[in-house]
Scaffold this active site. Sequence first.
Site, mmCIF file in Angstrom:
data_model
loop_
_atom_site.group_PDB
_atom_site.id
_atom_site.type_symbol
_atom_site.label_atom_id
_atom_site.label_comp_id
_atom_site.label_asym_id
_atom_site.label_seq_id
_atom_site.Cartn_x
_atom_site.Cartn_y
_atom_site.Cartn_z
ATOM 1 N N CYS A 1 41.646 60.992 13.516
ATOM 2 C CA CYS A 1 41.675 61.406 12.105
ATOM 3 C C CYS A 1 41.260 62.853 11.897
ATOM 4 O O CYS A 1 41.600 63.446 10.873
ATOM 5 C CB CYS A 1 40.766 60.505 11.271
ATOM 6 S SG CYS A 1 41.037 58.755 11.532
ATOM 7 N N CYS B 1 35.120 60.640 9.227
ATOM 8 C CA CYS B 1 34.884 59.778 10.383
ATOM 9 C C CYS B 1 36.123 59.827 11.262
ATOM 10 O O CYS B 1 37.205 60.227 10.827
ATOM 11 C CB CYS B 1 34.577 58.353 9.943
ATOM 12 S SG CYS B 1 35.859 57.582 8.926
ATOM 13 N N HIS C 1 46.307 59.092 3.795
ATOM 14 C CA HIS C 1 45.647 59.600 5.008
ATOM 15 C C HIS C 1 46.637 59.617 6.173
ATOM 16 O O HIS C 1 46.625 58.732 7.023
ATOM 17 C CB HIS C 1 44.445 58.698 5.310
ATOM 18 C CG HIS C 1 43.721 58.985 6.581
ATOM 19 N ND1 HIS C 1 43.722 60.211 7.210
ATOM 20 C CD2 HIS C 1 42.942 58.163 7.362
ATOM 21 C CE1 HIS C 1 42.993 60.143 8.316
ATOM 22 N NE2 HIS C 1 42.518 58.914 8.434
#
Length: 409
Positions: free
Chosen positions: A92, A394, A364
């Site tokens: 991510c 995160c 996302h």
Amino acid sequence: MSAPQAVIVAAARTPIGRAFKGSLTTVRPDDLAAGVIRAALEQVPALDPTTVDDLYLGCAEPWGEHGFNMARVVSVLLGLDGVPGATVNRFCASSVQTTRQAFHAIRAGEGEVFISAGVECVSRYAEFGGAGGGREAWRNPLFAEAVARGEETARTNETWTDPREHGALPDVYLAMGQTAENVATSLGISRERQDEWGVLSQNRAEKAIAEGVFAREIAPVTLADGTVVSTDDGPRAGVTLEKVSQLQPVFREGGTVTAGNCCPLNDGAAALVVMSDTRARDLGLTPLARVVSTGVSALSPEIMGLGPVDASRQALARAGMTIEDMDLYEINEAFAVQVLGSADALGMDPERLNVHGGAIALGHPFGSTGARISTTLINALQTRDGQFGLETMCVGGGQGMAMVIERLS
């Protein structure tokens, strides 16, 4: 002689599409990345793109259409045959890592102009979860016991405890939704708090769209049929707590994580042009922002959502600053529970956090989220006349990343 500073002179992102059923499902990731990088470069006409030292492209799942060192594919698509390319994977945070690499290279005097970008088109995954048999076929068998324990925890919804305390491996392959449920049980964060944050994210995004905030950062995408996509698929108007509270848990029976308090699956890309302050000055450019500091951390993969805590503390300490010095901050909203847990630990003011909504509303697209948040944070600092901002997130597998930026224009 002082080291050169790394400044961001251009920032752009595509609209974010919903995976499999949204507006960008027909677009290849390399084409999407090339388009948004082209848009960012067009913001700095004084820059000769052939003088770019390197192109860093973040991608969380670099295989299939995302593979073959996609960064190099993109540089060639752009006609920049003399510009090297590296595809970077920190899940991510992949395109925070790309900016960090540009920042480090500039500070070290090993280059002056870099492209920091990211892309993820989940719609284009040949088989969601992985090709050639899926994730299960790729797992290291040494984690078999950990995987089985994670599955048992998911069935029983028991309170999470650190497996290392019992001499066992943590489950590095644990589904992200299960890690969010572990954060909820370990910190006692209620379903209601999570739902409230999910609704707030949607409401803030709805307001920002009405005020034209995102139009200032989005580079529209023209599809093969001539359709122009210029808005995000995800934000929903009129979201209420009453509606969201009726949704069922997605990952765990009796759990707290629902489609209303976590991000969806998405397609999207974003790009920054990062250069030394000396090169910007030579080109007569007024930078948007300066990269002040970065941080990266790790923790148990089973509670990966709390990764922003230590990463942010590192970045703030390296900047010689505290959370109170930040005018705005962005935590990627993979899940409302991890945003709340991290914000609580860092002492963040909710009124300065994700002020235009976050990934619960916007989406996302994994590899692009770091650069997307940088673009959104710069835009928000300009909109609200702020100076310093913190972005953090995160990272799958139990990590966190953070970056402090200073708005310059």
